[in-house]
Motif scaffolding. Sequence first.
Motif, PDB file in Angstrom:
ATOM      1  N   VAL A  67      61.247 132.587  10.365  1.00 52.39           N
ATOM      2  CA  VAL A  67      62.256 132.944   9.367  1.00 52.39           C
ATOM      3  C   VAL A  67      61.581 133.485   8.108  1.00 52.39           C
ATOM      4  O   VAL A  67      62.015 134.478   7.520  1.00 52.39           O
ATOM      5  N   PHE A  68      60.496 132.843   7.699  1.00 49.37           N
ATOM      6  CA  PHE A  68      59.779 133.273   6.512  1.00 49.37           C
ATOM      7  C   PHE A  68      59.188 134.666   6.717  1.00 49.37           C
ATOM      8  O   PHE A  68      59.271 135.525   5.828  1.00 49.37           O
ATOM      9  N   ASP A  69      58.595 134.895   7.875  1.00 50.68           N
ATOM     10  CA  ASP A  69      57.999 136.207   8.146  1.00 50.68           C
ATOM     11  C   ASP A  69      59.063 137.308   8.149  1.00 50.68           C
ATOM     12  O   ASP A  69      58.834 138.410   7.637  1.00 50.68           O
ATOM     13  N   GLU A  70      60.219 137.004   8.701  1.00 47.80           N
ATOM     14  CA  GLU A  70      61.302 137.989   8.716  1.00 47.80           C
ATOM     15  C   GLU A  70      61.817 138.270   7.310  1.00 47.80           C
ATOM     16  O   GLU A  70      62.130 139.428   6.963  1.00 47.80           O
ATOM     17  N   ARG A  73      73.492 133.306   3.273  1.00 53.35           N
ATOM     18  CA  ARG A  73      73.029 133.623   4.615  1.00 53.35           C
ATOM     19  C   ARG A  73      72.726 132.309   5.345  1.00 53.35           C
ATOM     20  O   ARG A  73      71.945 131.507   4.855  1.00 53.35           O
ATOM     21  N   ILE A  74      73.332 132.101   6.490  1.00 53.53           N
ATOM     22  CA  ILE A  74      73.130 130.890   7.274  1.00 53.53           C
ATOM     23  C   ILE A  74      72.088 131.159   8.354  1.00 53.53           C
ATOM     24  O   ILE A  74      72.206 132.135   9.112  1.00 53.53           O
ATOM     25  N   GLU A  75      71.067 130.304   8.391  1.00 50.80           N
ATOM     26  CA  GLU A  75      69.977 130.497   9.348  1.00 50.80           C
ATOM     27  C   GLU A  75      69.834 129.235  10.211  1.00 50.80           C
ATOM     28  O   GLU A  75      69.326 128.211   9.752  1.00 50.80           O
ATOM     29  N   PRO A  76      70.277 129.292  11.479  1.00 46.44           N
ATOM     30  CA  PRO A  76      70.227 128.112  12.350  1.00 46.44           C
ATOM     31  C   PRO A  76      68.826 127.538  12.540  1.00 46.44           C
ATOM     32  O   PRO A  76      68.681 126.325  12.774  1.00 46.44           O
ATOM     33  N   GLU A  78      59.417 140.531   5.497  1.00 51.33           N
ATOM     34  CA  GLU A  78      59.585 141.921   5.919  1.00 51.33           C
ATOM     35  C   GLU A  78      60.813 142.545   5.258  1.00 51.33           C
ATOM     36  O   GLU A  78      60.792 143.714   4.859  1.00 51.33           O
ATOM     37  N   GLU A  79      61.884 141.762   5.125  1.00 51.80           N
ATOM     38  CA  GLU A  79      63.115 142.283   4.527  1.00 51.80           C
ATOM     39  C   GLU A  79      63.030 142.364   3.010  1.00 51.80           C
ATOM     40  O   GLU A  79      63.591 143.289   2.396  1.00 51.80           O
ATOM     41  N   PHE A  80      62.335 141.389   2.378  1.00 50.21           N
ATOM     42  CA  PHE A  80      62.252 141.339   0.917  1.00 50.21           C
ATOM     43  C   PHE A  80      60.790 141.283   0.462  1.00 50.21           C
ATOM     44  O   PHE A  80      60.344 140.298  -0.121  1.00 50.21           O
ATOM     45  N   PRO A  81      60.027 142.337   0.729  1.00 50.42           N
ATOM     46  CA  PRO A  81      58.645 142.350   0.240  1.00 50.42           C
ATOM     47  C   PRO A  81      58.654 142.322  -1.286  1.00 50.42           C
ATOM     48  O   PRO A  81      59.410 143.075  -1.920  1.00 50.42           O
ATOM     49  N   ASP A  82      57.872 141.429  -1.857  1.00 48.73           N
ATOM     50  CA  ASP A  82      57.851 141.239  -3.309  1.00 48.73           C
ATOM     51  C   ASP A  82      59.192 140.740  -3.843  1.00 48.73           C
ATOM     52  O   ASP A  82      59.464 140.848  -5.045  1.00 48.73           O
ATOM     53  N   GLY A  83      60.034 140.175  -2.969  1.00 49.94           N
ATOM     54  CA  GLY A  83      61.329 139.669  -3.388  1.00 49.94           C
ATOM     55  C   GLY A  83      61.283 138.196  -3.751  1.00 49.94           C
ATOM     56  O   GLY A  83      60.223 137.551  -3.763  1.00 49.94           O
TER      57      GLY A  83
END
Length: 216
Positions: free
Chosen positions: A132-135, A75-78, A138-143
């Motif tokens: 980015v970290f907060d998102e 995943r590329i994150e600008p 949210e997408e990977f709680p406990d990930g």
Amino acid sequence: MTTFFLARHGETVWHAEHRYAGNSDVALTRHGLGQAAALGAWAVDARLDAIVASPLSRARRSAAPSVETTGLELRIEPRLVEIDFGVAEGLTPGEIAERLPAEWEAFCLAPASSPFPGGESGRAGVARALPVFDELVEEFPDGRVLIVAHATLIRLLLCELAGLDPDGYRDLLPVLGNCNVTTIVYPWATEARMAHPNHPRMRLLGFDVPPDRAGV
């Protein structure tokens, strides 16, 4: 809470001369590719849920072996691009001090608050990257998420999440090894955090650990 593994990219062709490489797209050396391969070997057993990288080629190439060994999509994150050093891009500290003495002095005194002409402040970099970290939480709680990015941005973010003044990042965290692993749990919410806004927002489990010695 999500476990993040933060890794600086591998060695670049500017590394030996300590040239400032912000958003300049600088290639990895052969040694840097080997460092990336070691990170990929670590990733095999890291039980990752996602791999996210800065769009600069040195970060993408450093993440590639981990993508190959885990089968995860890159995943590329600008927003994880390195701080832009403006007119100091490609220069050594000595060259900056000679050509831009006042700007170099200001940067050394407050590196997160005093960008070079045409560049970006470290505080602005934190502001763009932290969401980015907060998102991802949210997408990977406990990930478990591997982020491959850049030394200055990572050190600034670590200071911010530790409740420390980012202007102290160069003194507190002077070195970040290529493709070494820093492990944090974020967000780390405690009663102390609720009572004191400057209390750390993360738990630091490992800092700048070579991948062959980093836990998983």
